[in-house]
Design a protein around this motif. Structure first.
Motif, short mmCIF file in Angstrom:
data_model
loop_
_atom_site.label_atom_id
_atom_site.label_comp_id
_atom_site.label_asym_id
_atom_site.label_seq_id
_atom_site.Cartn_x
_atom_site.Cartn_y
_atom_site.Cartn_z
N MET A 68 0.83 -1.20 0.00
CA MET A 68 0.00 0.00 0.00
C MET A 68 0.87 1.25 0.00
O MET A 68 0.58 2.22 -0.72
N GLY A 90 2.18 2.05 -3.37
CA GLY A 90 1.18 2.28 -4.40
C GLY A 90 0.93 1.07 -5.27
O GLY A 90 0.40 1.19 -6.38
N ASP A 91 1.27 -0.10 -4.77
CA ASP A 91 1.12 -1.35 -5.51
C ASP A 91 -0.36 -1.77 -5.48
O ASP A 91 -0.99 -1.85 -4.42
N ALA A 92 -0.90 -2.09 -6.65
CA ALA A 92 -2.31 -2.51 -6.73
C ALA A 92 -2.55 -3.81 -6.00
O ALA A 92 -3.71 -4.15 -5.66
N MET A 143 -4.61 -4.24 -2.22
CA MET A 143 -6.01 -4.54 -1.92
C MET A 143 -6.23 -6.04 -1.73
O MET A 143 -6.80 -6.45 -0.69
N HIS A 153 -8.04 -0.55 6.51
CA HIS A 153 -7.27 -0.29 5.29
C HIS A 153 -7.96 -0.90 4.05
O HIS A 153 -7.95 -0.28 2.97
N LEU A 164 -9.05 1.18 0.67
CA LEU A 164 -8.63 0.82 -0.69
C LEU A 164 -9.83 0.54 -1.59
O LEU A 164 -9.83 0.91 -2.77
N LYS A 175 -5.45 5.66 -1.94
CA LYS A 175 -4.15 5.11 -2.29
C LYS A 175 -3.13 5.59 -1.26
O LYS A 175 -3.27 6.65 -0.67
N GLY A 176 -2.08 4.80 -1.10
CA GLY A 176 -1.01 5.19 -0.20
C GLY A 176 -1.39 5.10 1.26
O GLY A 176 -2.44 4.56 1.63
N THR A 177 -0.53 5.64 2.09
CA THR A 177 -0.72 5.51 3.54
C THR A 177 -1.16 6.81 4.20
O THR A 177 -1.39 6.83 5.41
#
Length: 416
Positions: A373, A376-378, A381, A400, A404, A409-411
């Motif tokens: 996450m 930015g990796d898909a 989820m 989280h 998603l 996206k992201g933290t």
């Protein structure tokens, strides 16, 4: 004050000489004199007259000599200040007497001017010791009383009258905790007053005992909310470590407390805890007529907002990166970068974990999903979905996943 002196000597004419020499002081009530002819008689006299302030004793006497008497006096709980009288030049016995705790010594034949000066000096010493003991007893009584109302470190400083040292308002690096109870307002509105009083007193009492066990300072108690400080007023270099350990202990105790009251039919909510470390303005803000030792500043506000953040995250403990980095052997998992109200920059937050949970496979699985996450990796989820599928009781993972699924996206996250 009348000073009582016990003279111990087997010379038959000494008593008359002493009484003659100190007749004015005796008449004016400054001195009271008691006489004994050897060590055994002296011990018997002390049993009958425990108020004796000092002893003047010869060394060479029948049945029990002066050195043996001195040893007995030093074994007593309340030691008597003792002047030893020895023959001129008998340095061996004088040295032994001083090593055994004699306050001073005189040589024979006695110079009465020297005797009078030595007695005056010894009386001043006795009075000083009495004053020290009196102040110590007063401080102990004050500390016992103050400890009912203040954290132990504050009570110790107040009882010791440390001239405001550490109590004045100053900037200090601190760790601060905030605790709060979910649903407490509803409980106040529905619970009978006697039940609420018993419950809240038991809860606050138990929580503060845990804080004190970790040597923390309770800065404020407002209803069910408690504010705790570490590294104030005294120095605690390990304040971040203490804060994390205290948070775990508070959490465990509060969970047991809640379960015990639920068994009695009272729905007591979960306790949420937030912690942050940094500079704060700390001291007594109560003025001259009211004592209010507390802390103010961004560090304090941030800790309070981290406590509130638990409500959204589903966690019970949420600490800042400054606490996590400062704590020795910190174990926990990252929560994310929180945009808290009043702060322009995101704050990395963590959920502290006990060792068993930290070492569980689910924690490693969470770390992998969080890393995806953050990058930015898909794949983040499905990673969180798999985690929630196996651990539906993990609210942070569920939080989280929901983010998603809603397109986040992201933290970095904004909490209302």
């Amino acid at each position: 004050m009348t000073a009582t002196i016990l003279f111990v000597d087997d010379e038959p004419d000494l008593e008359a000489l002493i009484l003659q020499k100190f007749r004015r002081q005796i008449r004016d009530g400054q001195l009271a004199l008691i006489f004994a002819r050897d060590g055994l008689e002296a011990l018997e006299s002390l049993e009958q007259n425990p108020h004796v302030d000092m002893v003047v004793s010869d060394i060479n006497m029948p049945r029990m000599d002066g050195l043996s008497l001195l040893a007995k006096l030093q074994e007593a709980e309340e030691k008597k200040s003792t002047i030893i009288v020895s023959a001129y030049g008998d340095m061996s016995n004088i040295r032994t007497a001083m090593n055994r705790g004699a306050f001073d010594f005189l040589t024979k034949p006695i110079d009465f001017a020297d005797l009078e000066a030595t007695i005056e000096k010894t009386i001043r010493h006795v009075e000083m010791l009495r004053e020290v003991r009196r102040r110590q007893m007063e401080a102990e009584r004050a500390h016992a009383s103050l400890s009912r109302f203040f954290s132990p470190e504050i009570a110790r400083r107040l009882a010791g009258d440390v001239d405001g040292d550490g109590m004045e308002v100053q900037w200090r690096d601190v760790a601060t905790l905030f605790t709060d109870i979910t649903g407490f307002t509803s409980l106040v509105e529905t619970a009978p007053p006697q039940t609420l009083g018993e419950l809240l007193n038991e809860y606050v009492g138990g929580m503060t005992e845990i804080v004190f066990a970790h040597e923390g300072t309770v800065a404020k108690i407002i209803g069910d909310a408690i504010q705790v400080l570490f590294n104030a007023p005294g120095d605690q270099p390990d304040y971040a470590t203490r804060a994390v350990a205290c948070a775990h202990a508070l959490d465990a105790w509060a969970e047991d407390f809640s379960a015990s009251w639920k068994a009695r039919g009272v729905n007591f909510g979960a306790t949420r805890i937030g912690a942050h470390a940094g500079p704060a303005l700390v001291g007594n803000f109560g003025g001259n007529r009211f004592f209010d030792y507390t802390a103010y500043g961004d560090t304090v506000n941030t800790a309070a907002r981290l406590e509130t953040a638990n409500k959204h995250l589903g966690t019970r403990i949420c600490v800042s990166a400054s606490v996590a980095k400062g704590a020795e052997n910190f174990r926990g998992r990252p929560v994310g970068d929180l945009m808290l109200r009043g702060r322009s920059e995101p704050l990395r937050a963590f959920e502290p974990l006990l060792q068993a949970k930290f070492e569980a496979p689910a924690t490693a699985q969470y770390a992998e999903a969080f890393a995806k996450m953050e990058a930015g990796d898909a794949a983040a989820m499905p990673a969180f979905a798999a985690l929630v599928g196996m651990h539906a009781d993990d609210p942070l993972a569920g939080f989280h996943l929901k983010r998603l699924l809603n397109g986040a996206k992201g933290t970095r996250m904004q909490l209302e």
